[in-house]
Design an enzyme around this catalytic site. Structure first.
Site, PDB file in Angstrom:
ATOM      1  CG  ASP A  58      -0.401   0.177   2.643  1.00 30.70           C
ATOM      2  OD1 ASP A  58       0.953  -0.026   2.451  1.00 30.70           O
ATOM      3  OD2 ASP A  58      -1.075   0.116   3.690  1.00 30.70           O
ATOM      4  CB  SER A  59       4.504   1.589  -0.190  1.00 33.17           C
ATOM      5  OG  SER A  59       4.732   0.525  -0.939  1.00 33.17           O
ATOM      6  CG  ASP A  97       0.305  -3.969   1.937  1.00 35.43           C
ATOM      7  OD1 ASP A  97       0.122  -4.815   3.299  1.00 35.43           O
ATOM      8  OD2 ASP A  97       1.070  -3.101   2.145  1.00 35.43           O
ATOM      9  CE  LYS A 127       3.225  -5.866   3.884  1.00 39.82           C
ATOM     10  NZ  LYS A 127       2.475  -4.607   4.730  1.00 39.82           N
ATOM     11  CD  GLU A 129       0.759  -1.334   7.900  1.00 39.92           C
ATOM     12  OE1 GLU A 129       0.281  -0.508   8.963  1.00 39.92           O
ATOM     13  OE2 GLU A 129       1.121  -0.910   6.798  1.00 39.92           O
ATOM     14  CD  GLU A 196       8.356  -0.113   7.487  1.00 41.99           C
ATOM     15  OE1 GLU A 196       7.166  -0.984   7.054  1.00 41.99           O
ATOM     16  OE2 GLU A 196       8.041   1.013   6.997  1.00 41.99           O
TER      17      GLU A 196
HETATM   18  O1  KIV Z   1       3.561  -1.025   1.806  1.00 43.53           O
HETATM   19  C1  KIV Z   1       4.614  -1.777   1.539  1.00 43.53           C
HETATM   20  O2  KIV Z   1       5.398  -1.227   0.578  1.00 43.53           O
HETATM   21  C2  KIV Z   1       5.166  -2.357   2.797  1.00 43.53           C
HETATM   22  C3  KIV Z   1       6.535  -2.835   2.750  1.00 43.53           C
HETATM   23  C4  KIV Z   1       7.429  -1.548   3.439  1.00 43.53           C
HETATM   24  C5  KIV Z   1       7.028  -3.763   3.533  1.00 43.53           C
HETATM   25  O3  KIV Z   1       4.258  -2.583   3.513  1.00 43.53           O
END
Ligand code: KIV
Length: 296
Positions: A58-59, A97, A127, A129, A196
């Site tokens: 989600d970056s 994500d 993934k 968090e 992280e």
């Molecule tokens: O969103 C993302 O790119 C991430 C990475 C920093 C692991 O969660």
């Protein structure tokens, strides 16, 4: 964009990377490589280079969509970019994500949204968090057969709670909480864990306590694998570069150079040149002109 027929890749076919591949790599002491991707050409290049895991992070919200943080990213944003990545990467393990508010409201919503990543967007795993507070959602998702990668330490979806993008786990009590979270996430069925921005010695210790592999970002060399945001690695994101990033290219500088060269060429009539033009046989041109003149 070229309209020529595509050149098919000659790269040797790699075996599909699975969650089991990652576990075996850890057991053998082989380091896992992971990067983020958000589009087809990047995923293709990365896959051909031999990356183990591609995370559609989600970056995306920050490095592609230009938001100040990851909070505005939606399920639809994620699925759209996951589909593009899935078209490009065939061998890497693909992880989608889960965006902010797609798994926090209820277990049911978490399962439904996790399922969309596999059913509609070609991902192999998801993934999400968070630590102990996410055990319910993770257990439910895993029970449907969807592999889950955990993510603790600096969790960008919680920046308003943790006070910004800052390292975590730097005092004894916080370090202890991270270790406990890691163990609980493993017990809940996570197949791997992103660590992280935490102290290297803590990341090494946690990695040694776990059977599942850890992927570190700003967590030192003692993790079982490493992950970076690709736009940081390529020098494509100009707003800031975290201390833990190694820049392997300056693509932002290279893009600006190419764009200004193009503008100069266009303004100076150096582009397009003869080799860029579409030709038409003289007789067809004559026929065209005569057709106009005769009014036919
Ligand atoms: O969103 C993302 O790119 C991430 C990475 C920093 C692991 O969660």
């Amino acid at each position: 964009m070229s309209t020529q027929a595509p050149v098919l890749s000659t790269a040797t076919e790699r075996k599909k990377v699975t969650t089991q591949t990652l576990r075996r790599k850890k057991q053998r002491g082989e380091v896992i490589s992971m990067l983020t991707a958000y589009d087809y050409p990047t995923a293709l290049a990365m896959d051909q280079a031999g990356i183990d895991v591609i995370l559609v992070g989600d970056s995306l919200g920050m490095v592609v969509l230009g938001y100040p943080n990851t909070l505005p990213v939606t399920m639809e944003d994620m699925l759209h970019h996951c589909r593009a990545v899935a078209r490009g990467a065939k061998a890497a393990l693909l992880v989608g994500d889960m965006p902010f508010m797609s798994y926090q409201v209820s277990t049911q919503e978490a399962v439904r949204n996790a399922g969309r990543f596999l059913q509609e967007a070609g991902m192999d795993a998801v993934k999400l968090e968070g630590g102990s507070e996410r055990i319910g959602a993770i257990t439910a998702i895993v029970s449907t057969g969807i592999p889950v990668m955990g993510h603790i330490g600096l969790t960008p979806q919680s920046i308003n709670q943790i006070g910004g993008f800052r390292p975590q786990g730097r005092d004894g009590a916080a370090a202890r909480r991270l270790l406990e979270d890691a163990l609980r996430l493993q017990d809940a069925g996570c197949f791997s864990l992103v660590l992280e921005s935490i102290p290297s010695r803590l990341a090494t210790y946690i990695s040694q306590q776990l059977e599942m592999p850890t992927l570190g970002i700003g967590a030192g060399p003692g993790c079982d694998g490493q992950v970076l945001v690709t736009h940081d690695l390529l020098g494509l994101f100009d707003r800031f570069t975290p201390k833990f990033v190694k820049k392997y290219a300056d693509l932002n500088g290279e893009m600006r150079r190419a764009f200004s060269e193009y503008i100069t060429d266009v303004e100076g009539h150096a582009f397009p040149a003869a080799e860029h033009e579409v030709e038409m046989p003289d007789e067809e041109w004559q026929a065209f002109l005569e057709g106009i003149e005769s009014g036919e």
